[in-house]
Design a protein around this motif. Structure first.
Motif, short mmCIF file in Angstrom:
data_model
loop_
_atom_site.label_atom_id
_atom_site.label_comp_id
_atom_site.label_asym_id
_atom_site.label_seq_id
_atom_site.Cartn_x
_atom_site.Cartn_y
_atom_site.Cartn_z
N ALA A 85 4.78 4.64 -14.89
CA ALA A 85 3.53 5.30 -14.51
C ALA A 85 3.56 5.81 -13.08
O ALA A 85 4.20 5.23 -12.21
CB ALA A 85 2.36 4.36 -14.69
N THR A 86 2.80 6.87 -12.87
CA THR A 86 2.52 7.38 -11.54
C THR A 86 1.02 7.23 -11.33
O THR A 86 0.22 7.72 -12.15
CB THR A 86 2.92 8.86 -11.41
N LEU A 87 0.63 6.55 -10.27
CA LEU A 87 -0.77 6.35 -9.95
C LEU A 87 -1.07 7.13 -8.69
O LEU A 87 -0.47 6.88 -7.64
CB LEU A 87 -1.04 4.85 -9.75
N ALA A 88 -1.97 8.10 -8.78
CA ALA A 88 -2.31 8.95 -7.64
C ALA A 88 -3.73 8.66 -7.19
O ALA A 88 -4.65 8.63 -8.02
CB ALA A 88 -2.17 10.41 -8.02
N SER A 89 -3.89 8.43 -5.89
CA SER A 89 -5.23 8.17 -5.35
C SER A 89 -5.31 8.71 -3.93
O SER A 89 -4.33 8.66 -3.19
CB SER A 89 -5.54 6.67 -5.37
N THR A 90 -6.47 9.22 -3.58
CA THR A 90 -6.72 9.74 -2.24
C THR A 90 -7.94 9.05 -1.68
O THR A 90 -8.99 9.01 -2.34
CB THR A 90 -6.97 11.27 -2.30
N GLY A 91 -7.83 8.50 -0.48
CA GLY A 91 -8.95 7.82 0.14
C GLY A 91 -10.19 8.69 0.19
O GLY A 91 -10.11 9.87 0.51
N GLY A 92 -11.33 8.12 -0.17
CA GLY A 92 -12.61 8.82 -0.15
C GLY A 92 -12.91 9.61 -1.42
O GLY A 92 -14.02 10.09 -1.60
N ALA A 93 -11.94 9.73 -2.31
CA ALA A 93 -12.15 10.47 -3.56
C ALA A 93 -13.02 9.65 -4.52
O ALA A 93 -13.21 8.45 -4.35
CB ALA A 93 -10.81 10.79 -4.21
N ASP A 94 -13.52 10.32 -5.56
CA ASP A 94 -14.33 9.60 -6.55
C ASP A 94 -13.57 9.33 -7.85
O ASP A 94 -14.16 8.94 -8.84
CB ASP A 94 -15.64 10.36 -6.84
N SER A 95 -12.25 9.56 -7.83
CA SER A 95 -11.46 9.28 -9.02
C SER A 95 -10.00 9.07 -8.62
O SER A 95 -9.61 9.36 -7.49
CB SER A 95 -11.56 10.44 -10.02
N PHE A 96 -9.21 8.57 -9.56
CA PHE A 96 -7.78 8.45 -9.39
C PHE A 96 -7.15 8.81 -10.73
O PHE A 96 -7.85 8.89 -11.74
CB PHE A 96 -7.37 7.04 -8.93
N SER A 97 -5.85 9.04 -10.74
CA SER A 97 -5.21 9.39 -12.01
C SER A 97 -4.00 8.51 -12.26
O SER A 97 -3.31 8.09 -11.34
CB SER A 97 -4.80 10.87 -12.03
N LEU A 98 -3.78 8.25 -13.52
CA LEU A 98 -2.64 7.47 -13.98
C LEU A 98 -1.94 8.33 -15.03
O LEU A 98 -2.57 8.74 -16.00
CB LEU A 98 -3.09 6.14 -14.59
N SER A 99 -0.67 8.60 -14.83
CA SER A 99 0.07 9.40 -15.80
C SER A 99 1.44 8.80 -16.06
O SER A 99 1.95 8.03 -15.24
CB SER A 99 0.22 10.84 -15.30
N GLY A 100 2.01 9.13 -17.20
CA GLY A 100 3.37 8.72 -17.52
C GLY A 100 3.54 7.28 -17.95
O GLY A 100 4.67 6.83 -18.11
N ALA A 101 2.45 6.55 -18.16
CA ALA A 101 2.57 5.15 -18.57
C ALA A 101 3.12 5.07 -19.99
O ALA A 101 2.79 5.89 -20.84
CB ALA A 101 1.22 4.45 -18.50
N SER A 102 3.96 4.10 -20.22
CA SER A 102 4.55 3.89 -21.54
C SER A 102 4.33 2.43 -21.93
O SER A 102 4.74 1.52 -21.21
CB SER A 102 6.04 4.20 -21.49
N LEU A 103 3.65 2.23 -23.06
CA LEU A 103 3.34 0.87 -23.52
C LEU A 103 3.84 0.66 -24.93
O LEU A 103 3.66 1.51 -25.80
CB LEU A 103 1.83 0.62 -23.51
N ALA A 104 4.44 -0.47 -25.15
CA ALA A 104 4.83 -0.87 -26.51
C ALA A 104 3.58 -1.32 -27.25
O ALA A 104 2.58 -1.71 -26.62
CB ALA A 104 5.85 -2.01 -26.43
N PRO A 105 3.59 -1.29 -28.58
CA PRO A 105 2.44 -1.78 -29.34
C PRO A 105 2.07 -3.20 -28.92
O PRO A 105 2.94 -4.06 -28.78
CB PRO A 105 2.93 -1.74 -30.79
N GLY A 106 0.80 -3.43 -28.65
CA GLY A 106 0.31 -4.75 -28.27
C GLY A 106 0.50 -5.08 -26.80
O GLY A 106 0.07 -6.14 -26.35
#
Length: 70
Positions: free
Chosen positions: A31-52
């Motif tokens: 995963a890539t987690l992008a955040s900027t100080g003072g913003a009202d949101s952040f983004s998470l992309s590219g996460a890979s999860l196995a079932p469960g």
């Protein structure tokens, strides 16, 4: 993953922003987690999860005023 309900997301968005230094971290593989100080949101992309499987994305937030928050 545990998701926040739409009502809780709206309430949290109205009361908080990301802290000046949001200290973003994730345990999500690939995963890539992008955040900027003072913003009202952040983004998470590219996460890979196995079932469960699960992972966590964490950012530090700031509130507009004093109070008790649960």
């Amino acid at each position: 993953m545990k998701w926040m309900t739409p009502t809780l997301v709206a309430l949290a968005s109205a009361l908080t922003t990301l802290a000046a230094a949001p200290a973003a971290s994730t345990t999500c593989a690939g995963a890539t987690l992008a955040s900027t100080g003072g913003a009202d949101s952040f983004s998470l992309s590219g996460a890979s999860l196995a079932p469960g499987a699960s992972c966590t994305a964490t950012v530090t937030v700031a509130v507009a005023g004093a109070g008790t928050f649960h």
